[in-house]
Design an enzyme around this catalytic site. Structure first.
Site, short mmCIF file in Angstrom:
data_model
loop_
_atom_site.label_atom_id
_atom_site.label_comp_id
_atom_site.label_asym_id
_atom_site.label_seq_id
_atom_site.Cartn_x
_atom_site.Cartn_y
_atom_site.Cartn_z
N GLY A 141 0.83 -1.45 -0.30
CA GLY A 141 -0.31 0.15 -0.13
C GLY A 141 0.35 0.77 -0.19
CB CYS A 142 0.60 4.28 1.81
SG CYS A 142 -1.62 4.34 1.86
CB ALA A 143 4.77 1.14 3.50
N GLY A 144 4.65 1.30 -0.55
CA GLY A 144 5.24 0.57 -1.48
C GLY A 144 6.33 1.66 -2.42
CG MET A 335 4.42 5.66 8.82
SD MET A 335 3.87 6.08 9.96
CE MET A 335 3.14 7.90 9.20
#
Length: 349
Positions: A141-144, A335
């Site tokens: 997700g957003c941590a990618g 994160m």
């Protein structure tokens, strides 16, 4: 000794349809107001999001029709592939390379399912060699943006001289739900956009920055903070309202631990480059990292212009900052589901 890994190029790509926040709010109120009174009560979320415009792979009216999992998947495969090729092509051109020069391709995407994965589907259009190694990554997700950059750096270090292409593509707008509306769905509708970013990495001193180190921290028992739920209609957002207080309370100790493992302290970092999440998350980041109100100005600018694109967002921010000159040492951080914080320490070239 591990060779230095240079980020040779970084480019971004956006889909063709631009959505103004005012237009989205008006459409949501008109379309859902009678069926879901909750929408009107949560309308201030749109004004308070810090977002003015976002980009999407389809025009606004497309999202108002009932779309099941098969149609959403077909749209993901088409839109994500176009953005992959756009971002990757620009990053390779900026590095003076072509697809045939790429030895390893790392792809991070969590907003759709592609099997074969995107880089395989792009091989003909991009001219990748048949022997290029493919490393698709799903579920971060957003941590990618940070996690994928760290993974690409590890692979470049493991094969000195190899050219590694990292691409992250997210089509968050495809999670818009027409069949039901919850508070989480409304918040997601106010926040998310689509986008892609790509980097070329190689061992050596070339590029605008060198990857010095990387680290991750996953908090126990935090699976319900962020993620996807899946049903017959497609993906539905899992997004806890407690993300900002979680960040404000939990991030600093984790960041100190991650930096210490890299031989660094908070005082050694000239600039934290952060995935913004949303306006409240930016404020929580500034508080948690003791940065001072307004320090994450570029993060706010990118959020205002593009919304939260999940994984590519932090690379959009890095791109803006590096074009004005990176400070000597920065830490890129994001994160995502896990709940996990990922960091990449960068040294300006």
């Amino acid at each position: 000794m591990t060779p230095p890994i240079g980020i040779v190029s970084l480019e971004t790509a956006s889909p063709p349809y631009e959505l103004s926040q005012d237009e989205v709010l008006e459409t949501v109120l008109t379309h859902f107001g009678d069926r879901f009174p909750l929408v009107e009560r949560l309308a201030p979320v749109f004004a308070n999001s810090g977002i003015r415009t976002r980009q999407a792979v389809r025009p606004l009216e497309w999202y108002l029709e009932s779309r099941g999992w098969p149609e959403r998947s077909a749209t993901y495969l088409e839109g994500a592939l176009d953005l992959f090729c756009d971002a990757a092509g620009k990053a390779l051109a900026a590095a003076g390379l072509t697809g045939a020069d790429v030895d390893v391709i790392v792809t991070a995407s969590t907003t759709g399912v592609a099997t074969p994965s995107l880089e395989a589907r792009a091989m003909g259009r991009m001219g990748f060699r048949p022997d290029a190694a493919r490393v698709p990554v799903f579920g971060i997700g957003c941590a990618g943006g940070a996690t994928g950059l760290a993974l690409a750096s590890r692979l470049a270090a493991a094969q000195p001289g190899a050219t590694v292409l990292f691409v992250t593509v997210e089509l968050c707008t495809l999670a818009f739900r027409n069949d039901e509306v919850s508070a989480t769905d409304i918040v997601a509708t106010a926040l998310f956009g689509d986008g892609a970013a790509a980097c070329v990495l190689r061992s050596g001193e070339d590029g605008f920055a060198r990857v010095a180190s990387y680290a991750e921290h996953t908090w126990p028992d935090s699976l319900d903070v962020m993620g996807w739920r899946m049903d017959g209609q497609g993906l539905g957002v899992v997004l806890s309202q407690f993300v900002p207080p979680f960040v404000q309370k939990k991030l600093r100790p984790a960041m100190e631990t991650m930096l210490a493992a890299q031989g660094l302290g908070m005082e050694d970092v000239d600039r934290f480059i952060c995935h913004p999440g949303g306006a409240k998350v930016i404020e929580a980041l500034e508080t948690a990292l003791d940065l001072g109100q307004g320090a994450l100005d570029v993060e706010r600018d990118v959020l205002r212009a593009h919304g939260n694109m999940s994984a590519p967002t932090v690379l959009f921010i890095l791109d803006r900052i590096r074009r004005h000159g990176l400070p000597p040492r920065s830490v890129l951080t994001a994160m995502g589901p896990g709940f996990t914080a990922s960091t990449v320490a960068l040294l300006a070239a």
